[in-house]
Scaffold this motif. Structure first.
Motif, short mmCIF file in Angstrom:
data_model
loop_
_atom_site.label_atom_id
_atom_site.label_comp_id
_atom_site.label_asym_id
_atom_site.label_seq_id
_atom_site.Cartn_x
_atom_site.Cartn_y
_atom_site.Cartn_z
N ARG A 224 25.46 -17.07 -23.30
CA ARG A 224 26.09 -17.80 -22.20
C ARG A 224 27.59 -17.55 -22.16
O ARG A 224 28.18 -17.38 -21.08
CB ARG A 224 25.80 -19.30 -22.35
N GLU A 225 28.20 -17.53 -23.35
CA GLU A 225 29.64 -17.24 -23.39
C GLU A 225 29.93 -15.84 -22.87
O GLU A 225 30.90 -15.62 -22.13
CB GLU A 225 30.14 -17.39 -24.82
N LEU A 226 29.05 -14.90 -23.25
CA LEU A 226 29.23 -13.53 -22.77
C LEU A 226 29.09 -13.46 -21.25
O LEU A 226 29.89 -12.80 -20.57
CB LEU A 226 28.20 -12.61 -23.44
N VAL A 227 28.08 -14.20 -20.72
CA VAL A 227 27.91 -14.23 -19.27
C VAL A 227 29.12 -14.86 -18.60
O VAL A 227 29.61 -14.37 -17.56
CB VAL A 227 26.61 -14.98 -18.91
N ALA A 228 29.62 -15.97 -19.21
CA ALA A 228 30.80 -16.63 -18.63
C ALA A 228 32.01 -15.70 -18.68
O ALA A 228 32.80 -15.63 -17.72
CB ALA A 228 31.09 -17.93 -19.39
N ARG A 229 32.16 -14.99 -19.80
CA ARG A 229 33.28 -14.04 -19.89
C ARG A 229 33.15 -12.94 -18.85
O ARG A 229 34.14 -12.54 -18.23
CB ARG A 229 33.33 -13.44 -21.29
N GLU A 230 31.92 -12.47 -18.68
CA GLU A 230 31.72 -11.44 -17.66
C GLU A 230 32.05 -11.98 -16.28
O GLU A 230 32.65 -11.28 -15.45
CB GLU A 230 30.27 -10.94 -17.70
N ALA A 231 31.65 -13.28 -16.02
CA ALA A 231 31.97 -13.88 -14.73
C ALA A 231 33.48 -14.01 -14.56
O ALA A 231 34.04 -13.75 -13.48
CB ALA A 231 31.29 -15.25 -14.60
N VAL A 232 34.17 -14.45 -15.66
CA VAL A 232 35.63 -14.57 -15.60
C VAL A 232 36.27 -13.21 -15.36
O VAL A 232 37.20 -13.07 -14.54
CB VAL A 232 36.15 -15.21 -16.90
N GLU A 233 35.76 -12.19 -16.08
CA GLU A 233 36.31 -10.85 -15.88
C GLU A 233 36.07 -10.37 -14.45
O GLU A 233 36.94 -9.75 -13.83
CB GLU A 233 35.67 -9.88 -16.88
N GLU A 234 34.87 -10.69 -13.93
CA GLU A 234 34.58 -10.29 -12.55
C GLU A 234 35.50 -11.02 -11.57
O GLU A 234 36.03 -10.41 -10.63
CB GLU A 234 33.12 -10.60 -12.24
N ALA A 235 35.70 -12.37 -11.81
CA ALA A 235 36.60 -13.12 -10.94
C ALA A 235 38.03 -12.59 -11.06
O ALA A 235 38.76 -12.48 -10.07
CB ALA A 235 36.55 -14.60 -11.30
N ARG A 236 38.42 -12.24 -12.30
CA ARG A 236 39.76 -11.69 -12.50
C ARG A 236 39.90 -10.35 -11.78
O ARG A 236 40.94 -10.07 -11.16
CB ARG A 236 40.02 -11.52 -14.00
N ALA A 237 38.83 -9.55 -11.85
CA ALA A 237 38.87 -8.27 -11.14
C ALA A 237 38.97 -8.49 -9.64
O ALA A 237 39.73 -7.79 -8.94
CB ALA A 237 37.63 -7.45 -11.48
N ARG A 238 38.19 -9.49 -9.13
CA ARG A 238 38.29 -9.78 -7.70
C ARG A 238 39.68 -10.28 -7.34
O ARG A 238 40.23 -9.94 -6.27
CB ARG A 238 37.24 -10.83 -7.31
N LEU A 239 40.28 -11.12 -8.24
CA LEU A 239 41.64 -11.62 -7.99
C LEU A 239 42.64 -10.46 -7.95
O LEU A 239 43.51 -10.41 -7.05
CB LEU A 239 42.03 -12.63 -9.08
N GLU A 240 42.50 -9.55 -8.91
CA GLU A 240 43.39 -8.39 -8.92
C GLU A 240 43.20 -7.55 -7.66
O GLU A 240 44.17 -7.07 -7.06
CB GLU A 240 43.13 -7.54 -10.17
N GLN A 241 41.92 -7.41 -7.26
CA GLN A 241 41.66 -6.65 -6.05
C GLN A 241 42.27 -7.36 -4.83
O GLN A 241 42.86 -6.72 -3.95
CB GLN A 241 40.15 -6.49 -5.86
N TYR A 242 42.12 -8.74 -4.81
CA TYR A 242 42.70 -9.49 -3.69
C TYR A 242 44.22 -9.36 -3.69
O TYR A 242 44.84 -9.20 -2.63
CB TYR A 242 42.27 -10.95 -3.80
N ARG A 243 44.82 -9.45 -4.90
CA ARG A 243 46.27 -9.29 -4.98
C ARG A 243 46.70 -7.91 -4.50
O ARG A 243 47.68 -7.77 -3.76
CB ARG A 243 46.74 -9.51 -6.42
N GLU A 244 45.95 -6.93 -4.93
CA GLU A 244 46.30 -5.57 -4.50
C GLU A 244 46.15 -5.42 -2.99
O GLU A 244 47.03 -4.85 -2.33
CB GLU A 244 45.38 -4.57 -5.22
N GLU A 245 45.01 -5.96 -2.46
CA GLU A 245 44.83 -5.88 -1.01
C GLU A 245 45.90 -6.67 -0.28
O GLU A 245 46.43 -6.22 0.75
CB GLU A 245 43.44 -6.41 -0.64
N SER A 246 46.25 -7.90 -0.83
CA SER A 246 47.31 -8.70 -0.20
C SER A 246 48.64 -7.96 -0.25
O SER A 246 49.41 -7.96 0.73
CB SER A 246 47.42 -10.05 -0.91
#
Length: 369
Positions: A224-246
Motif C-alpha cells: 500500500r505504501e508503494l502504491v501510495a508512493r507511486e500515486a504521489v510520484e504520479e501526482a508530482r509528475a502531473r504537477l511538474e507537467q502542469y507547471r511546465e505547461e503553465s
C-alpha cells in the motif's frame, strides 16, 4: 557352295545314268539337309563339310574308269555300276549321318553339362554375391553398432561427469545446510523460551503462524505504501507537467503581450504622426482662415468705400463676399466707362493715356490686394 560342288561331282560321275537320277537327287537332298543342320553350328559346319568332301573324293577316286571304257560297257552294266556307287554313297551318307547323330548327342550332352555347370556357377556367383552383401551388411551393422556404442560410452562418460558434478554440488549444498542448521539451532531454543514467558501462544507453530500473519500484514502495508508512493510520484509528475505547461503558456502570453506592446508602440507612433499632421493641417487651416478673413475684410472695406461714393444695393449681406466683389466690379466698370467718355470729350492736345497703364489700373481695381 561346298554342297553345290559335291552335287556337281556326283552328277558328273553319273551323267549317263538317267534312271538313277531320282535316287541321286534324294541323296543330295538328304546331304543338303544335313549340311543345313550343320550350318546351325558354325564351329562344326566347316569341319564336317571338309570331312564329307574328303569322303566323296575318296569314293570318286576309287571309281575312276578309263575314258574309253564307257564306250565298250553296255548301258545295263553302267546302270548297275551307278546303282552300286549310289548304294555305296548312301551307305557312306548313312554312316556319316549316324556319326553325325552321335556327335550331335555328344555335343548336346556337353551342352547340357556346360549349361548345368553354368547354372551351378551362376548359383555359386549369386551365393557369393549374397554372401558379400550379407558380409557388407553385417560389417555396416557392426560399424554402426560400434559407433553407437562409442557414442553411448561418450554420453555415459559425460553423464557420469555431470552426475559427479551434481553429487559434488549436492554435497556442498548439504554441508552449507548443515552449517546453517547448526547456526540456526539457537532459534528453536529462543522460541521455546518465548513460549515459556508468554501465555498467548500454545506452541511454536502457532507463534510462527502469528509471525507469518504479521509478515503478510507488513507486506500488504508495504505494498500500500508503494502504491501510495507511486500515486504521489504520479501526482508530482502531473504537477511538474502542469507547471511546465503553465510556464509555457505564461511564456506564450508574455510573448503575446510583448507583440501587442510593440503593436501599441507602433500605433502610438502612428497616432503621434497623425496628431502632428492634424496640428499642421489645423495651423494651415487657421492661416488660410486668417487670410480668408483678411480678404473678406478687404472686400468689405472696398464695398463700403464704393457704397459711400455711389449708390449700390444695400441688401447685400456682410458675409457674402462674392456679391460684394460683384458690386465693386460693377462700380469699377462704370468708372472706367466714365473715364473713357471723359477722355473722348477732351481736346486732342491732351495726350492719350497709356493703354497698358489703364489695363493695369483695371486689373488692380478688379483684384485689389
Amino acid at each position: 557352295m561346298t554342297t553345290e560342288r559335291c552335287a556337281g561331282r556326283l552328277l558328273g560321275n553319273g551323267g549317263g545314268a538317267h534312271a538313277s537320277g531320282s535316287s541321286l537327287q534324294a541323296a543330295l537332298a538328304l546331304l543338303w539337309e544335313i549340311l543345313e543342320k550343320l550350318n546351325t553350328i558354325p564351329s562344326m559346319a566347316s569341319a564336317w563339310e571338309e570331312r564329307i568332301r574328303a569322303a566323296f573324293q575318296d569314293k570318286l577316286q576309287l571309281m575312276d574308269i578309263p575314258p574309253r571304257e564307257d564306250a565298250f560297257l553296255p548301258s545295263a552294266c553302267v546302270l548297275l555300276e551307278k546303282q552300286r556307287e549310289l548304294a555305296q554313297v548312301e551307305q557312306a551318307l548313312a554312316a556319316k549321318k549316324e556319326e553325325f547323330q552321335i556327335k550331335m548327342e555328344d555335343i548336346q550332352e556337353r551342352r547340357r553339362e556346360l549349361e548345368g555347370k553354368e547354372r551351378q556357377l551362376k548359383q555359386a556367383i549369386l551365393k557369393f554375391d549374397k554372401f558379400l552383401k550379407e558380409n557388407d551388411a553385417k560389417r555396416s551393422r557392426a560399424l554402426r553398432k560400434a559407433g553407437q556404442e562409442q557414442r553411448q560410452a561418450t554420453q555415459r562418460g559425460a553423464e557420469t561427469e555431470r552426475l559427479r558434478g551434481e553429487i559434488a554440488q549436492l554435497l556442498t549444498a548439504r554441508e552449507k545446510l548443515q552449517k546453517r542448521l547448526a547456526a540456526h539451532k539457537i532459534f528453536p531454543d529462543y522460541l521455546q523460551k518465548v513460549l515459556e514467558k508468554t501465555d498467548q501462544f500454545q506452541d511454536i507453530p502457532e507463534l510462527l503462524a502469528r509471525f507469518q500473519a504479521l509478515l503478510s500484514t507488513q507486506a500488504a502495508l508495504a505494498q500500500r505504501e508503494l502504491v501510495a508512493r507511486e500515486a504521489v510520484e504520479e501526482a508530482r509528475a502531473r504537477l511538474e507537467q502542469y507547471r511546465e505547461e503553465s510556464g509555457n503558456q505564461i511564456l506564450q502570453q508574455n510573448n503575446r503581450v510583448a507583440e501587442l506592446q510593440a503593436q501599441m508602440d507602433h500605433v502610438q507612433t502612428k497616432v503621434l504622426e497623425l496628431e502632428s499632421n492634424w496640428f499642421r493641417i489645423q495651423n494651415t487651416a487657421a492661416h488660410k482662415t486668417l487670410e480668408l478673413g483678411q480678404i473678406k475684410l478687404a472686400a468689405l472695406n472696398l464695398f463700403q468705400m464704393v457704397a459711400k461714393y455711389k449708390k449700390v444695393p444695400t441688401g447685400v449681406p456682410l458675409d457674402d463676399t462674392d456679391a460684394q466683389l460683384d458690386a465693386v466690379q460693377l462700380c469699377i466698370v462704370d468708372l472706367i466707362d466714365i473715364l473713357a467718355n471723359f477722355r473722348k470729350s477732351e481736346p486732342t492736345r491732351v495726350s492719350q493715356p497709356d493703354p497698358r497703364t489703364a489695363s493695369q489700373s483695371e486689373a488692380s481695381i478688379q483684384h485689389p490686394g
